[in-house]
Motif scaffolding. Sequence first.
Motif, mmCIF file in Angstrom:
data_model
loop_
_atom_site.group_PDB
_atom_site.id
_atom_site.type_symbol
_atom_site.label_atom_id
_atom_site.label_comp_id
_atom_site.label_asym_id
_atom_site.label_seq_id
_atom_site.Cartn_x
_atom_site.Cartn_y
_atom_site.Cartn_z
ATOM 1 N N TRP A 111 33.941 37.854 46.297
ATOM 2 C CA TRP A 111 34.836 37.652 45.171
ATOM 3 C C TRP A 111 34.642 36.284 44.509
ATOM 4 O O TRP A 111 35.003 36.102 43.344
ATOM 5 C CB TRP A 111 36.301 37.751 45.625
ATOM 6 C CG TRP A 111 36.694 39.058 46.225
ATOM 7 C CD1 TRP A 111 35.936 40.194 46.347
ATOM 8 C CD2 TRP A 111 37.965 39.376 46.797
ATOM 9 N NE1 TRP A 111 36.645 41.191 46.952
ATOM 10 C CE2 TRP A 111 37.903 40.727 47.250
ATOM 11 C CE3 TRP A 111 39.147 38.668 46.981
ATOM 12 C CZ2 TRP A 111 38.980 41.344 47.861
ATOM 13 C CZ3 TRP A 111 40.225 39.295 47.584
ATOM 14 C CH2 TRP A 111 40.140 40.615 48.020
ATOM 15 N N ILE A 135 39.546 37.027 38.355
ATOM 16 C CA ILE A 135 40.528 37.775 39.130
ATOM 17 C C ILE A 135 40.643 39.209 38.626
ATOM 18 O O ILE A 135 40.800 40.149 39.410
ATOM 19 C CB ILE A 135 41.893 37.058 39.110
ATOM 20 C CG1 ILE A 135 42.863 37.705 40.101
ATOM 21 C CG2 ILE A 135 42.477 37.016 37.707
ATOM 22 C CD1 ILE A 135 42.505 37.494 41.547
ATOM 23 N N LEU A 180 47.147 33.597 42.341
ATOM 24 C CA LEU A 180 46.209 32.844 43.174
ATOM 25 C C LEU A 180 46.935 31.606 43.686
ATOM 26 O O LEU A 180 47.450 30.816 42.883
ATOM 27 C CB LEU A 180 44.966 32.432 42.377
ATOM 28 C CG LEU A 180 43.874 33.481 42.165
ATOM 29 C CD1 LEU A 180 42.709 32.858 41.383
ATOM 30 C CD2 LEU A 180 43.374 34.044 43.476
ATOM 31 N N VAL A 186 38.041 33.173 40.757
ATOM 32 C CA VAL A 186 38.389 33.098 42.177
ATOM 33 C C VAL A 186 37.442 32.118 42.868
ATOM 34 O O VAL A 186 36.220 32.195 42.697
ATOM 35 C CB VAL A 186 38.290 34.487 42.840
ATOM 36 C CG1 VAL A 186 38.606 34.392 44.330
ATOM 37 C CG2 VAL A 186 39.231 35.471 42.152
ATOM 38 N N VAL A 238 44.886 35.233 47.576
ATOM 39 C CA VAL A 238 45.119 36.238 46.538
ATOM 40 C C VAL A 238 46.347 37.051 46.918
ATOM 41 O O VAL A 238 46.427 37.605 48.012
ATOM 42 C CB VAL A 238 43.894 37.160 46.381
ATOM 43 C CG1 VAL A 238 44.124 38.170 45.262
ATOM 44 C CG2 VAL A 238 42.638 36.333 46.116
#
Length: 452
Positions: free
Chosen positions: A75, A80, A107, A118, A124
Amino acid sequence: MKARHYIFVNIMVWKKKHKLSESCVAGTIVNSNKRRKEDEPKPKLKADDIYYEENGLQRIHPYYHKYATHAKGRWVGRTIYDVFAKEFRDRQPSYYEAAIRQGLIELNGQKVDKTTVVRNGDLVTHYIHRHEPPVARAPVRVVNETSELYIVDKPASVPVHPSGRYNYNSVIRILEIKQGREDLFPINRLDRLTSGLMLIARNAEAARRMEKHFVEHRIQKEYICKVQGEFPLGKIVCDQAIRVVAHKLSLNCVDPKDGKPSLTEFERLSSDGETSIVYCRPKTGRTHQIRVHLQFLGHPIANDPLYCNEAVWGKQMGRRGHLPTDEEEVVEEEEEEEEEEEKVVVAGRPSKMAGKRDSDKQNEAWVPLVRRMEEWKSKQELVDQVNGAEELENRLCEKCASPAYPDPTEEELAIWLHAWRYSGPGWTYETPLPAWAQEAEAHIDRVKYVPE
């Protein structure tokens, strides 16, 4: 009676930005806009804020639930929105776009936008609006209690532990919230669709001791079931080994080579020719042991969606380990002619399963059947969703746009398997027979276990 539209949350504090009139803390509604201080005690969950009954079912008011995880390596460096839209495909990308805009995705506890990237170590968080399935209205009844145990009669349709889509509609949470019982340690587990006796310890030491008794086979378990066909007379013993085929589907099978030793005694109590009421005494405790052994004997539990499903197993319904060879066989295969009458199952009878096992000991012959089971379940879910939309006039949840599902039917809430009686050193507990087994009442004394 119409459902009250309360919203309660499994998080520390909900945000004013959602324009709710409540500050929702630890799963209950607090009628205040003030934030709870960290040193203040969490308010006790109130049953009336969580549970309600409608159309003969126990329901849960929809609520927000917090899911949190640290960012995975793949990720890092992605937005996001891209992470959620491509990694979590159970919802449409438009949902995640709206969730980010509404602050339901964060976040490190901070609001984000679609372009937020991210980074390594980010926390998350996703607040999901949960809709728990309804369960039977029948109460979770404590039939007896000692200083160390609760002896509970579990209704069918209610899972023991919070899991999957079920949280508050579980035995443990119902006992805690509706009955005020605390420090619960379940000793034995029943399938969600199975009814009957459960033992719940009131402290860790009692739980360890009782679990040891189960492992040492010092506790005798007795079940009642209703099976397909005319079950043979006399004591029938099945000692076929059992193993897991597919964990995700909770699907198990007889496998003499790689299965774990299993033994169940059966005895017919009554029969009308089409179905039979059967007494079951499992000597071991494998998952789905009674259900798998009855299927192997050719008499599956008559309303079992997993092991009595012709759309998946074909006309022979898995009898003696038989598997359909291809997709057409499920629909078109004819009953094989038997060269001899049905016999009692004895040790060592080989099944018809064949095929080379891979590193997971997965029998290749099971791959098509597992696929059929997955496809069948997916079709059922799709049909439920479509029917639900039609029945409820295409109603979607105003908070999360989840489609409405139709209520489960009475047949979908239970299978005809009941944990009737347990006996241990110096004690015996039993529950009443369910309505579908009342005809066996007159015959039960001749088969039940008599403790020495």
